[in-house]
Design a protein around this motif. Sequence first.
Motif, PDB file in Angstrom:
ATOM      1  N   GLU A 116       0.696  -1.321   0.057  1.00 31.63           N
ATOM      2  CA  GLU A 116       0.067   0.002  -0.100  1.00 31.63           C
ATOM      3  C   GLU A 116       0.868   1.475   0.086  1.00 31.63           C
ATOM      4  OE1 GLU A 116      -2.373  -0.874   3.526  1.00 31.63           O
ATOM      5  OE2 GLU A 116      -3.759  -2.130   2.425  1.00 31.63           O
ATOM      6  N   THR A 143      -0.762   8.372  -8.253  1.00 31.04           N
ATOM      7  CA  THR A 143      -2.042   8.912  -7.436  1.00 31.04           C
ATOM      8  C   THR A 143      -2.600  10.106  -8.139  1.00 31.04           C
ATOM      9  OG1 THR A 143      -0.347  10.252  -6.215  1.00 31.04           O
ATOM     10  CG2 THR A 143      -1.226   8.537  -5.105  1.00 31.04           C
ATOM     11  N   LYS A 199     -11.270   6.469  -5.980  1.00 37.44           N
ATOM     12  CA  LYS A 199      -9.974   6.260  -6.168  1.00 37.44           C
ATOM     13  C   LYS A 199      -9.267   4.984  -5.409  1.00 37.44           C
ATOM     14  CE  LYS A 199      -5.535   8.232  -6.987  1.00 37.44           C
ATOM     15  NZ  LYS A 199      -4.336   7.567  -6.020  1.00 37.44           N
ATOM     16  N   TRP A 200     -10.108   4.903  -4.194  1.00 38.61           N
ATOM     17  CA  TRP A 200      -9.364   3.870  -3.160  1.00 38.61           C
ATOM     18  C   TRP A 200     -10.353   2.613  -2.724  1.00 38.61           C
ATOM     19  CZ3 TRP A 200      -4.551   4.045  -2.352  1.00 38.61           C
ATOM     20  CH2 TRP A 200      -3.673   5.084  -2.861  1.00 38.61           C
ATOM     21  N   GLY A 230      -6.985   0.515   1.017  1.00 33.83           N
ATOM     22  CA  GLY A 230      -5.690   0.978   0.552  1.00 33.83           C
ATOM     23  C   GLY A 230      -5.232   0.709  -0.662  1.00 33.83           C
ATOM     24  N   ASP A 242      -4.948   1.536  -4.474  1.00 29.01           N
ATOM     25  CA  ASP A 242      -5.307   2.596  -5.627  1.00 29.01           C
ATOM     26  C   ASP A 242      -5.812   2.049  -6.569  1.00 29.01           C
ATOM     27  OD1 ASP A 242      -4.854   4.116  -7.788  1.00 29.01           O
ATOM     28  OD2 ASP A 242      -3.096   4.960  -6.765  1.00 29.01           O
ATOM     29  N   HIS A 243      -6.945   2.447  -7.147  1.00 32.31           N
ATOM     30  CA  HIS A 243      -7.798   2.038  -8.326  1.00 32.31           C
ATOM     31  C   HIS A 243      -7.036   1.657  -9.471  1.00 32.31           C
ATOM     32  CE1 HIS A 243     -11.212   1.793 -11.104  1.00 32.31           C
ATOM     33  NE2 HIS A 243     -10.569   2.680 -11.764  1.00 32.31           N
ATOM     34  N   TYR A 303     -14.080  11.565  -4.147  1.00 30.49           N
ATOM     35  CA  TYR A 303     -13.214  11.204  -3.236  1.00 30.49           C
ATOM     36  C   TYR A 303     -13.738  11.226  -2.055  1.00 30.49           C
ATOM     37  CZ  TYR A 303      -8.143  11.470  -1.735  1.00 30.49           C
ATOM     38  OH  TYR A 303      -6.943  11.116  -1.095  1.00 30.49           O
ATOM     39  N   HIS A 338     -10.950   5.077   5.361  1.00 27.93           N
ATOM     40  CA  HIS A 338     -11.653   4.025   4.735  1.00 27.93           C
ATOM     41  C   HIS A 338     -13.002   3.933   5.780  1.00 27.93           C
ATOM     42  CE1 HIS A 338     -13.572   0.499   3.066  1.00 27.93           C
ATOM     43  NE2 HIS A 338     -13.313   0.081   4.250  1.00 27.93           N
ATOM     44  N   ASP A 369      -5.804   6.773   8.130  1.00 33.33           N
ATOM     45  CA  ASP A 369      -5.667   7.287   6.744  1.00 33.33           C
ATOM     46  C   ASP A 369      -4.499   7.981   6.661  1.00 33.33           C
ATOM     47  OD1 ASP A 369      -6.598   8.343   4.482  1.00 33.33           O
ATOM     48  OD2 ASP A 369      -7.493  10.260   5.450  1.00 33.33           O
ATOM     49  N   ARG A 422      -2.616   7.753   2.047  1.00 33.20           N
ATOM     50  CA  ARG A 422      -2.969   8.843   0.963  1.00 33.20           C
ATOM     51  C   ARG A 422      -2.273  10.033   1.070  1.00 33.20           C
ATOM     52  NH1 ARG A 422      -9.233   9.205   0.722  1.00 33.20           N
ATOM     53  NH2 ARG A 422      -9.090  10.078   2.508  1.00 33.20           N
TER      54      ARG A 422
END
Length: 363
Positions: free
Chosen positions: A10, A19, A217-218, A221, A223-224, A280, A285, A291, A294
């Motif tokens: 991650e 990102t 996007k997430w 943890g 990343d898409h 976003y 999460h 967090d 990111r």
Amino acid sequence: MGQDIAMETERTAVGTGLTGAHAERLSGLVTASRAQVDRDTGLALYRDMTLGRRFEDKCAEMYYRGKMFGFVHLYNGQEAVSTGVIGAMKRQHDWFCSTYRDHVHALSAGVPAREVMSELFGKETGCSKGRGGSMHLFSKEHHLLGGYAFIGEGIPVALGAAFTSRYKREALGEADSDSVTAAFFGDGTCNIGQFYECLNMAQLWKLPIIFVVENNKWAIGMDHNRATSDPEIWRKAASFGMAGEEVDGMDVLAVRAAAERAVARARAGEGPTLLECLTYRFRGHSLADPDELRAEEEKQFWAQRDPLKALERDLVSAGLVSSEDLRAIEKEIDAEVQDCVDFALSAPEPDSSELTRYIWAED
Ligand SMILES: Cc1ncc(C[n+]2csc(CCOP(=O)(O)OP(=O)(O)O)c2C)c(N)n1
Ligand SMILES: [Mg+2]
């Protein structure tokens, strides 16, 4: 050991430079159209988003004060999606299906804030009678088919509701059966089988359903951009011959316009839409997530596009409302949120003698 490897992966994701891709997509997006709203509608949209935001902020406070148990996933930052889509549909007529990030969808669908907060506190007055908690909000009255903790679990349920609508009209002759169903789910969920199976059936049978992807996007943890073959999820619709659209998910007027198009298509019998909303989440999460993964720069990019501030700028610059009008709404909402907390705190727990009640449907 296994966990250490996962954490390392991650962290690497944040350092790859990927990102920016989500942000770049948003920056390059050409908005097809934005909903034209009058003063009353503008105020209603602002009210709905403010309720979502402030309700969630209060949830965080209550969670850290030990009033809620289990996982709690907040929706801050994504409000324009719930408000934009559900606001373009008919309450208590159309159907909605959510995930574990479901509080704000429930509020937009009209479930009273008192019932939602009570559910989070596990109280008898909750919309799921205190048996469901944060991830399992349900309301027959408000056509909320549920929040679902397993990702993708709600998509076939939503498909079933859409099938029912068409079956009632065409097989049972109920001419007024024209409800549309919206299924909300995340970017990570688009990599599992149920998503594809349901897209196929929905298009095959031209079902009145909107697949609303909240691409934040997430996926926890992950990343898409590291998890999917084509990060532009809306393009996957084309494989099924389905309408697909991407929209700025921080712009409630753009989401509303896209949702109106999808609803019109569904109600006219022209079938489903895959609507990808670029958005976003402003918090981790879940409330158990510190967090830390990111990048700060990424968070800043999206914070500047806060959907509430964007709508305020739009409404004020169009001369539809004044800032004072909006501050008055915020004051009303703060009172409503405090009221629902007071109500939930003093509400009774479910009685232990009823432990097995509500497992099966009751008339
Ligand atoms: C079937 C299933 N597999 C794995 C999980 C664990 N899990 C919980 S949330 C999540 C990520 C989902 O991400 P996304 O669909 O993008 O939704 P978001 O949390 O961003 O709203 C995963 C994999 C789960 N809940 N259900
Ligand atoms: Mg996600």
